[in-house]
Design a protein around this motif. Structure first.
Motif: not given
Length: 398
Positions: A278, A347, A349-352, A354
């Motif tokens: 990440w 994202d 920071g949130k390790r997301r 979409s």
């Protein structure tokens, strides 16, 4: 007037016993006490002991620990014996070396128990609920639950071997002693753990042995102390069960993540020894780009797709199809299916991430509008009737 007793006068049995008791009392020799005596003779398997006042008794040689043979015991030796009672008017005494040793042991054990010190004993017999232990003359009870830290299947190797015990309870009146071997082992292990923990530091990389595997992780032996390697710290990718990566007996390299000095619990990690995928995620997966991934999990709200080990993105149910509404994701994709997706949002920071599935397919609405401009009359079957109108099926699934 003083009456002299003639030489021919012989006191009665009761008179002799009374006189003897009086003499014993003067010399602090009492029935039910430990007294010192001298070995005046050895007769076959018996030692003749003179305990004073011309009173003798016989004690089996085996009670002196010489196996029925004189051994080191010889005439003239001074020994301690237990005076049980005077057998008859002739002064024959009932003596016991075993009971003397037991009395000595009780006195010594009581002092050690008061100080909280350990005692040495030998497990010599199995009884209901546990075992009996010889504490150098005193017999103690060792409950089965106090033998070891973990249940012991075979007690054989522990039998007849000098070991340390902790006294849990003493009742001299009832002759009851309860000891524990487990508490000694726990204390020793706690000292060893404290010593090992003192030599470890957070961030340290160390080799360990996989000792046990559970659903939530694996216990790693670090050389006398166990650390927990949680399933989420095994790899950057999703790991459903630790057995996918580890086996009992494997040697692994781990990093110490956390040490709790109070509980001495150690948390370990394996993925920390690898680069975090990440860290460069935005450059590697720019918005609008397309990639092929594997469906790893399906939920009511969407499907998770693995783009690479340690990197998963979510296709929300609203991003799965242009035309299929209110349909469970499981009816559109399946687990382990290879699908092409488009990056919609990243994202770090949130390790997301979409993802979109429908974006990789032609939008049937665009094709329909191209063929049917506004104002064009169309026909189609009625798909649904509601209070606010009708739904008509048109070409291309519109």
């Amino acid at each position: 007037m003083t009456t002299e007793i003639s030489k021919e006068y012989t006191p009665s049995r009761d008179e002799f016993a009374a006189l003897l008791t009086e003499s014993l009392a003067k010399d602090d020799v009492f029935e039910g006490s430990v007294v010192k005596g001298k070995v005046v003779g050895i007769e076959k398997d018996l030692a003749v002991i003179d305990v004073g006042l011309k009173m003798e008794g016989r004690v089996p040689l085996k009670e002196f620990g010489v196996g029925g043979k004189p051994g080191d015991l010889k005439v003239g030796d001074t020994v301690e014996v237990y005076l049980e009672r005077i057998e008859n008017a002739l002064g024959e005494a009932v003596l016991s070396r075993d009971k003397a040793r037991r009395e000595e042991s009780w006195t010594r054990l009581e002092k050690l128990s008061e100080k909280g010190e350990k005692v040495t004993g030998v497990i010599f017999n199995k009884v209901k609920g546990g075992f009996t232990v010889d504490l150098d003359g005193a017999v103690a009870f060792l409950p089965g639950s106090q033998v070891d830290i973990r249940p012991v299947r075979d007690i054989g190797p522990l039998m007849h071997q000098p070991q340390q015990f902790q006294i849990l309870k003493m009742d001299r009146r009832r002759g009851n002693i309860v000891v524990s071997r487990r508490s000694v082992l726990e204390e020793t292990r706690a000292e060893q753990r404290a010593d090992i923990v003192a030599r470890l530091a957070e961030g340290q990389i160390i080799d360990g042995l996989v000792k046990n595997i559970t659903d939530y992780g694996a216990f790693i032996d670090l050389g006398g102390i166990d650390g927990l390697l949680h399933v989420t710290d095994m790899a950057w990718r999703r790991v459903n069960h630790p057995s996918e990566i580890l086996n009992v007996g494997d040697t692994v390299k781990v990093q110490i993540i956390r040490i709790n000095p109070e509980t001495q619990r150690i948390s370990l990690g394996m993925k920390q020894l690898q680069s975090d995928p990440w860290s460069t995620i935005e450059a590697k997966y720019p918005i609008g780009s397309r990639f092929t991934g594997t469906v790893t999990n399906i939920a009511d709200y969407g499907a998770f797709v693995e783009l690479e080990p340690g990197v998963e993105g979510l296709i929300h149910v609203s991003e799965m199809s242009w035309t299929k509404k209110n349909v469970h994701p499981g009816k559109i994709v399946s687990t382990s299916q290879q699908v092409e997706v488009q990056i919609l949002e990243v994202d770090p920071g949130k390790r997301r991430i979409s993802l979109g599935l429908k974006q990789t397919q032609d939008n049937p609405w665009d094709a329909f509008l191209a063929q049917h401009p506004k104002g064009t009359e169309v026909e189609g079957p009625i798909r649904n009737i509601t209070e606010f109108g009708l739904f008509i099926g048109l070409e291309g699934g519109v």
